[in-house]
Design an enzyme around this catalytic site. Structure first.
Site, PDB file in Angstrom:
ATOM      1  N   CYS A 157      33.454  41.366  40.557  1.00  0.00           N
ATOM      2  CA  CYS A 157      33.616  40.906  41.940  1.00  0.00           C
ATOM      3  C   CYS A 157      35.018  40.316  42.157  1.00  0.00           C
ATOM      4  O   CYS A 157      36.006  41.018  42.087  1.00  0.00           O
ATOM      5  CB  CYS A 157      32.501  39.914  42.273  1.00  0.00           C
ATOM      6  SG  CYS A 157      32.288  39.543  44.010  1.00  0.00           S
ATOM      7  N   HIS A 158      35.106  39.008  42.402  1.00  0.00           N
ATOM      8  CA  HIS A 158      36.396  38.338  42.598  1.00  0.00           C
ATOM      9  C   HIS A 158      37.015  37.843  41.285  1.00  0.00           C
ATOM     10  O   HIS A 158      38.138  37.370  41.272  1.00  0.00           O
ATOM     11  CB  HIS A 158      36.235  37.138  43.546  1.00  0.00           C
ATOM     12  CG  HIS A 158      36.027  37.507  44.976  1.00  0.00           C
ATOM     13  ND1 HIS A 158      34.829  38.001  45.451  1.00  0.00           N
ATOM     14  CD2 HIS A 158      36.848  37.446  46.046  1.00  0.00           C
ATOM     15  CE1 HIS A 158      34.923  38.226  46.744  1.00  0.00           C
ATOM     16  NE2 HIS A 158      36.140  37.907  47.136  1.00  0.00           N
TER      17      HIS A 158
END
Length: 184
Positions: free
Chosen positions: A111-112
């Site tokens: 994800c991030h």
């Protein structure tokens, strides 16, 4: 699922981690036989983020600064917007990530969390994926950013979002298996 008994895996996280991006890998890796520890900035339990609200507490096993990297066969970095943004300003976390990458053992970010790989200066020339909103950050840091469930380049394993968790966990297990067979 491949058996990774005797493997030890460290997860680095802070408050605001995407709930399922820590709990799902932890459960799947443990189910495959690994011992999984969670390290946090201050060694205290942390709270996840679940969609649009605070989630559940996760028990911390140690402080990030106290992690002995040679004890672990893989490192996992969960995403969410808050967690990697907090950790990328933490010198201990960034240093541990950079040093772990240098071991050649599997380093997985979802994800991030590739923000942490960027901060540790690990992405230049690598083929990686991430949550769509930070792919420009990957490109600007010199990575080839792709839109795939899992992208693996050397020991770096990346995935886009919670929908990719099963493929992400499978890639970690396969990489730990391959890494341990090379070491044997």
């Amino acid at each position: 699922m491949t058996d990774i008994a005797n493997a030890k895996i460290i997860i680095l996280a802070s408050d605001g981690f995407e709930q399922v991006e820590l709990t799902t890998p932890k459960k799947q890796l443990e189910k495959a036989g690994a011992t999984v520890h969670v390290a946090t900035p201050n060694g205290e339990d942390i709270t996840g983020w679940y969609f649009d609200k605070w989630g559940d507490k996760t028990k911390a096993d140690m402080k990030i600064a106290d992690v002995t990297l040679s004890d672990y066969d893989a490192m996992v970095l969960p995403g969410g917007q808050i967690n990697p943004d907090v950790l990328r300003t933490n010198e201990d976390a960034v240093g541990k990530i950079r040093d772990f990458a240098g071991t050649g053992k599997p380093l997985a970010a979802i994800c991030h969390a590739p923000w942490l790989l960027i901060e540790a200066d690990l992405v230049r020339g690598k083929r990686l994926t991430s949550y769509h909103s930070i792919r420009t950050d990957l490109k600007n840091a010199g990575a080839e950013a792709v839109d795939e469930q899992v992208a693996q380049d050397g020991n770096l394993i990346t995935s886009r979002n919670p929908d990719d968790l099963d493929a992400f966990c499978r890639a970690i297990i396969d990489a730990v298996t391959a890494s341990s067979s090379k070491a044997a």
